[in-house]
Design a protein around this motif. Structure first.
Motif, PDB file in Angstrom:
ATOM      1  N   MET A 233       0.905  -1.225  -0.100  1.00  0.00           N
ATOM      2  CA  MET A 233       0.088  -0.007  -0.014  1.00  0.00           C
ATOM      3  C   MET A 233       0.963   1.168  -0.043  1.00  0.00           C
ATOM      4  SD  MET A 233      -2.482   1.291   3.050  1.00  0.00           S
ATOM      5  CE  MET A 233      -1.159   1.562   4.111  1.00  0.00           C
TER       6      MET A 233
ATOM      7  N   LEU B 175     -13.942  14.039  -2.363  1.00  0.00           N
ATOM      8  CA  LEU B 175     -14.759  13.054  -1.855  1.00  0.00           C
ATOM      9  C   LEU B 175     -16.188  13.390  -1.554  1.00  0.00           C
ATOM     10  CD1 LEU B 175     -12.064  11.586   0.707  1.00  0.00           C
ATOM     11  CD2 LEU B 175     -12.918  10.369  -1.444  1.00  0.00           C
TER      12      LEU B 175
ATOM     13  N   LEU C 246      -7.334   8.396  -8.369  1.00  0.00           N
ATOM     14  CA  LEU C 246      -7.827   7.230  -7.346  1.00  0.00           C
ATOM     15  C   LEU C 246      -8.402   6.379  -7.900  1.00  0.00           C
ATOM     16  CD1 LEU C 246      -9.756   9.739  -4.987  1.00  0.00           C
ATOM     17  CD2 LEU C 246      -7.500   8.666  -4.666  1.00  0.00           C
TER      18      LEU C 246
ATOM     19  N   PRO D 118      -7.607   0.970  -7.241  1.00  0.00           N
ATOM     20  CA  PRO D 118      -8.296   0.102  -6.192  1.00  0.00           C
ATOM     21  C   PRO D 118      -7.481  -1.006  -5.209  1.00  0.00           C
ATOM     22  CG  PRO D 118      -8.168  -0.584  -8.454  1.00  0.00           C
ATOM     23  CD  PRO D 118      -7.510   0.589  -8.239  1.00  0.00           C
TER      24      PRO D 118
ATOM     25  N   PHE E 267      -6.732   0.791  -2.093  1.00  0.00           N
ATOM     26  CA  PHE E 267      -7.815   0.734  -1.038  1.00  0.00           C
ATOM     27  C   PHE E 267      -8.134  -0.438  -0.439  1.00  0.00           C
ATOM     28  CE2 PHE E 267      -9.009   4.642  -3.860  1.00  0.00           C
ATOM     29  CZ  PHE E 267      -9.034   5.416  -2.803  1.00  0.00           C
ATOM     30  N   SER E 268      -7.903  -1.704  -1.138  1.00  0.00           N
ATOM     31  CA  SER E 268      -8.344  -2.927  -0.480  1.00  0.00           C
ATOM     32  C   SER E 268      -7.058  -2.895   0.575  1.00  0.00           C
ATOM     33  CB  SER E 268      -8.170  -4.062  -1.536  1.00  0.00           C
ATOM     34  OG  SER E 268      -7.093  -4.052  -2.193  1.00  0.00           O
TER      35      SER E 268
ATOM     36  N   MET F 127      -5.519  -0.994   2.042  1.00  0.00           N
ATOM     37  CA  MET F 127      -5.785   0.175   3.389  1.00  0.00           C
ATOM     38  C   MET F 127      -6.823  -0.733   4.352  1.00  0.00           C
ATOM     39  SD  MET F 127      -6.961   3.881   2.801  1.00  0.00           S
ATOM     40  CE  MET F 127      -5.647   4.512   1.785  1.00  0.00           C
ATOM     41  N   ILE F 128      -7.854  -1.087   3.699  1.00  0.00           N
ATOM     42  CA  ILE F 128      -8.858  -1.830   4.531  1.00  0.00           C
ATOM     43  C   ILE F 128      -8.140  -2.993   5.435  1.00  0.00           C
ATOM     44  CG2 ILE F 128      -9.995  -3.111   2.918  1.00  0.00           C
ATOM     45  CD1 ILE F 128     -11.717  -1.541   5.853  1.00  0.00           C
TER      46      ILE F 128
ATOM     47  N   SER G  29     -14.530  -3.253   2.037  1.00  0.00           N
ATOM     48  CA  SER G  29     -13.459  -3.726   0.795  1.00  0.00           C
ATOM     49  C   SER G  29     -14.275  -3.296  -0.457  1.00  0.00           C
ATOM     50  CB  SER G  29     -13.096  -5.208   0.781  1.00  0.00           C
ATOM     51  OG  SER G  29     -12.286  -5.399   0.038  1.00  0.00           O
TER      52      SER G  29
ATOM     53  N   LEU H 240     -14.847   0.527  -0.976  1.00  0.00           N
ATOM     54  CA  LEU H 240     -13.742   1.230  -1.129  1.00  0.00           C
ATOM     55  C   LEU H 240     -13.336   0.924  -2.564  1.00  0.00           C
ATOM     56  CD1 LEU H 240     -11.622   1.199   2.168  1.00  0.00           C
ATOM     57  CD2 LEU H 240     -12.870   3.147   1.215  1.00  0.00           C
ATOM     58  N   THR H 241     -13.403  -0.248  -3.087  1.00  0.00           N
ATOM     59  CA  THR H 241     -12.940  -0.541  -4.372  1.00  0.00           C
ATOM     60  C   THR H 241     -13.759   0.184  -5.396  1.00  0.00           C
ATOM     61  OG1 THR H 241     -12.308  -2.757  -3.701  1.00  0.00           O
ATOM     62  CG2 THR H 241     -12.643  -2.315  -5.997  1.00  0.00           C
TER      63      THR H 241
ATOM     64  N   PRO I 236     -13.941   5.208  -5.956  1.00  0.00           N
ATOM     65  CA  PRO I 236     -13.164   6.098  -6.963  1.00  0.00           C
ATOM     66  C   PRO I 236     -14.085   6.319  -8.142  1.00  0.00           C
ATOM     67  CG  PRO I 236     -11.478   4.624  -5.923  1.00  0.00           C
ATOM     68  CD  PRO I 236     -13.013   4.198  -5.628  1.00  0.00           C
TER      69      PRO I 236
END
Length: 294
Positions: A98, A222, A240, A244, A247-248, A250-251, A280, A283-284, A287
């Motif tokens: 990440m 956002l 962004l 993807p 973001f995955s 990040m979670i 997940s 967040l995917t 964007p």
């Protein structure tokens, strides 16, 4: 000065006398002095530019080598037959990935600014950016973060592989280095005093305001469509949409530290829970939803 010199020389030729010759001598002395000062200034400026380009080239070259080595190690560590490095793929692999991806995207953004500058495109006006928002500022900041992440990653790999058993680093917990890879770049980005981060970004002023402006623009992205869409916000949303996987990861990182157990040999994440799946997935697709709303 040249025009005056020619005029006075013409006067001398016409019989201007001793006074005209004195003026000629005075002007010639000033011209020689000015030529010397201009030559020194040009030489100093050329040396400064050479040093800046040399420093930038060395920084980009070293960062590129770090990225190559890091991606290579990440790829090798995902193999189940590599022994101790297999631990990395089960625990902190997404954390390092990440941070590395985020630094990589900042580096690419700096390269975009360099291309715009190279072809004399006024991106300051087009994107409504301050004049001191240069590609040197962005790339040097990304390179500084890359140094930190690469060092932490390398030390982590050496610790879990047992290659540092007889050194003082062997007493440091393996959990320290992934945490440092997260905290140090974050502190570098949020630090409010530019003089303290000069070595990271190469500026003594207006550095923190630029970084905080990025957070402001990100917040506006956002909250689309409640906020107006500008060119720079469109570019941020496009970036962004290319992240993807970030973001995955990040979670995953959030859940990893939420359920952190110091007594456990290997930290695990329950990615089969319903809440994890919803977060997940959201967040995917977020964007692309934001870009559509813009």
């Amino acid at each position: 000065a040249n025009a005056l010199l020619v005029s006075d020389m013409n006067k001398d030729a016409a019989g201007g006398g001793e006074e005209g010759r004195d003026v000629d001598t005075h002007l010639i002395e000033h011209l020689e002095k000015d030529k010397g000062l201009v030559g020194q200034a040009i030489h100093s400026e050329v040396d400064r530019l050479k040093f800046q380009f040399f420093n930038l080239g060395m920084t980009m070259g070293a960062s590129l080598q770090m990225f190559i080595v890091t991606f290579f190690l990440l790829f090798i560590s995902s193999n189940v037959n590599v022994g101790p490095l297999n631990e990395l793929s089960k625990e902190y692999y997404p954390v390092f990935r990440m941070v590395i991806y985020i630094v990589w995207f900042f580096s690419l953004y700096g390269c975009v600014l360099f291309i715009l500058k190279r072809y004399h495109i006024d991106y300051f006006t087009i994107l409504d950016l301050p004049r001191d928002h240069t590609y040197q500022f962005v790339i040097q900041g990304a390179a500084s973060a890359a140094y930190v992440v690469f060092t932490c990653f390398l030390l982590y790999v050496l610790v879990i592989s047992g290659l540092l058993q007889n050194t003082w680093l062997s007493g440091i917990s393996k959990h320290v280095f992934p945490a440092l890879a997260l905290m140090i770049p974050t502190a570098m980005f949020l630090w409010p005093v530019d003089k303290h981060t000069h070595v990271c970004y190469g500026v003594d002023q207006n550095g923190s305001s630029q970084r905080y402006n990025l957070l402001k623009q990100l917040g506006a992205v956002l909250t689309a469509p409640l906020t107006p869409s500008t060119r720079i916000r469109g570019i941020i949303a496009d970036i962004l949409c290319s992240m993807p996987k970030v973001f995955s990861d990040m979670i995953y990182t959030v859940y990893l530290y939420k359920d952190f157990d110091l007594n456990s040999k290997i930290q695990t994440v329950n990615n089969t829970s319903t809440l994890y799946f919803y977060f997940s997935t959201y967040l995917t697709i977020l964007p692309y939803l934001i870009r559509w709303l813009q």
